[in-house]
Design an enzyme around this catalytic site. Structure first.
Site, PDB file in Angstrom:
ATOM      1  N   LYS A 175       0.950  -1.145   0.042  1.00  0.00           N
ATOM      2  CA  LYS A 175      -0.012   0.193   0.062  1.00  0.00           C
ATOM      3  C   LYS A 175       0.917   1.301  -0.244  1.00  0.00           C
ATOM      4  CE  LYS A 175      -3.674  -2.539   2.415  1.00  0.00           C
ATOM      5  NZ  LYS A 175      -4.481  -2.684   3.816  1.00  0.00           N
ATOM      6  N   GLN A 213      -4.665  -1.579   9.512  1.00  0.00           N
ATOM      7  CA  GLN A 213      -4.391  -3.029   9.048  1.00  0.00           C
ATOM      8  C   GLN A 213      -4.815  -4.071   9.997  1.00  0.00           C
ATOM      9  OE1 GLN A 213      -2.970  -3.650   5.991  1.00  0.00           O
ATOM     10  NE2 GLN A 213      -3.721  -5.970   6.384  1.00  0.00           N
ATOM     11  N   ASP A 220     -11.349   2.545   3.758  1.00  0.00           N
ATOM     12  CA  ASP A 220     -11.644   0.872   3.492  1.00  0.00           C
ATOM     13  C   ASP A 220     -13.103   0.801   3.344  1.00  0.00           C
ATOM     14  OD1 ASP A 220      -9.399  -0.598   3.518  1.00  0.00           O
ATOM     15  OD2 ASP A 220      -9.088  -0.378   5.621  1.00  0.00           O
TER      16      ASP A 220
END
Length: 297
Positions: free
Chosen positions: A53, A97, A120
């Site tokens: 990422k 995460q 997200d």
């Protein structure tokens, strides 16, 4: 002849458009899209994802920061960090995460992220917007958003008259995928482990999305001739070349490819789309924060 849907190529196209959009935003407003990734602990797979990422964010011209915290970080300290990032105008996307250590409530952390920085797409506000069709202001979870883009590339944006079956009902993929398909006017059925006669149901699908986490569960004779098959699964099995493990999807690719009109491979299908759409969500957030009309991908 079956069309193999090239997720790598579509993802590269999305990333190129994100990079151009970021350059235009910087030139017009001086606002540099910013993304912050938080990782707690030392899970090897998570570290790989976070590195990927960060690399992609820099490729897009973003301001990218990483917060690597020890596995014994307290829940209150993690909440405090997220709240600090919420208040930072240089950050437009916040990623925590998963998985988190057992002593931290992941749901609480996700809901602590500001909805307008939740790239997200897991905050209840974004979930609600997606469920009610408010896609212009929602952030959609990246894997189903990427899957939907692959479907659109194959079939167009309007799926009226098509039957879609989503195998899997997770909050991360299955449910948002179903909502995206509904929004595109498909007739949608969500199937799962307790669905009666799953093979027959799958054979009714013009669009079949597999997101169950079971290697090669969907067999070739479950696929309707000419159907579009989107395989979200990524499973690692022993028995690859030179004794190495191999990656397979939730679909028996060889069998399904004989029936399908279009199909995503594993790897190289949905996988690359997830990070590409994460970058797209982040640049959209930056445009909104700058009061500019956001690009569409």
């Amino acid at each position: 002849m079956t069309t193999v849907i090239d997720g790598k190529a579509v993802a590269a196209d999305v990333v190129a458009k994100v990079r151009v959009a970021a350059e235009q935003l910087i030139a017009k407003t001086g606002v540099v899209p910013g993304i912050a990734v938080v990782i707690v602990g030392h899970d090897p797979a998570s570290q790989v994802y976070v590195a990927s990422k960060g690399k992609k964010a820099k490729e897009c011209g973003f301001h990218s920061i990483e917060h690597a915290l020890s596995s014994d970080t307290s829940e209150s300290d993690l909440v405090a960090l997220v709240e600090k990032l919420n208040a930072d105008p240089a950050i437009h996307g916040i990623l925590v995460q998963l998985p988190l250590p057992d002593h931290i409530d992941a749901g609480k952390i996700i809901q602590t992220i500001a909805a307008d920085k939740d790239v997200d797409g897991f905050h209840f506000t974004n979930v609600g917007k997606l469920g009610t069709g408010e896609l212009d202001t929602a952030f959609v979870p990246c894997t189903p958003a990427g899957s939907m883009l692959l479907i659109e590339r194959a079939l167009g944006r309007d799926l009226s008259g098509l039957n879609a079956v989503v195998v899997g009902r997770s909050n991360i993929v299955g449910k948002p995928m179903a909502n995206l398909l509904l929004n595109a006017n498909a007739t949608v059925t969500v199937a799962h482990s307790r669905t009666k006669d799953l093979p027959a149901l799958c054979r009714s699908a013009d669009i079949l999305v597999a997101a169950v986490g079971r290697p090669e569960m969907i067999k070739g004779d479950w696929v309707k001739p000419g159907a579009t098959v989107i395989d979200v699964g990524i499973n690692r099995l022993d028995g690859g070349a030179n004794g190495k493990s191999k990656l397979v999807g939730d679909v028996d690719y060889a069998g399904a490819a004989e029936q399908a009109g279009a199909i995503t491979p594993v790897p190289g299908g949905v996988g690359p789309m997830t990070i590409a759409l994460l970058m797209a969500n982040t640049v959209v957030s930056a445009f909104r924060a700058a009061g500019q009309a956001a690009p569409r991908f």
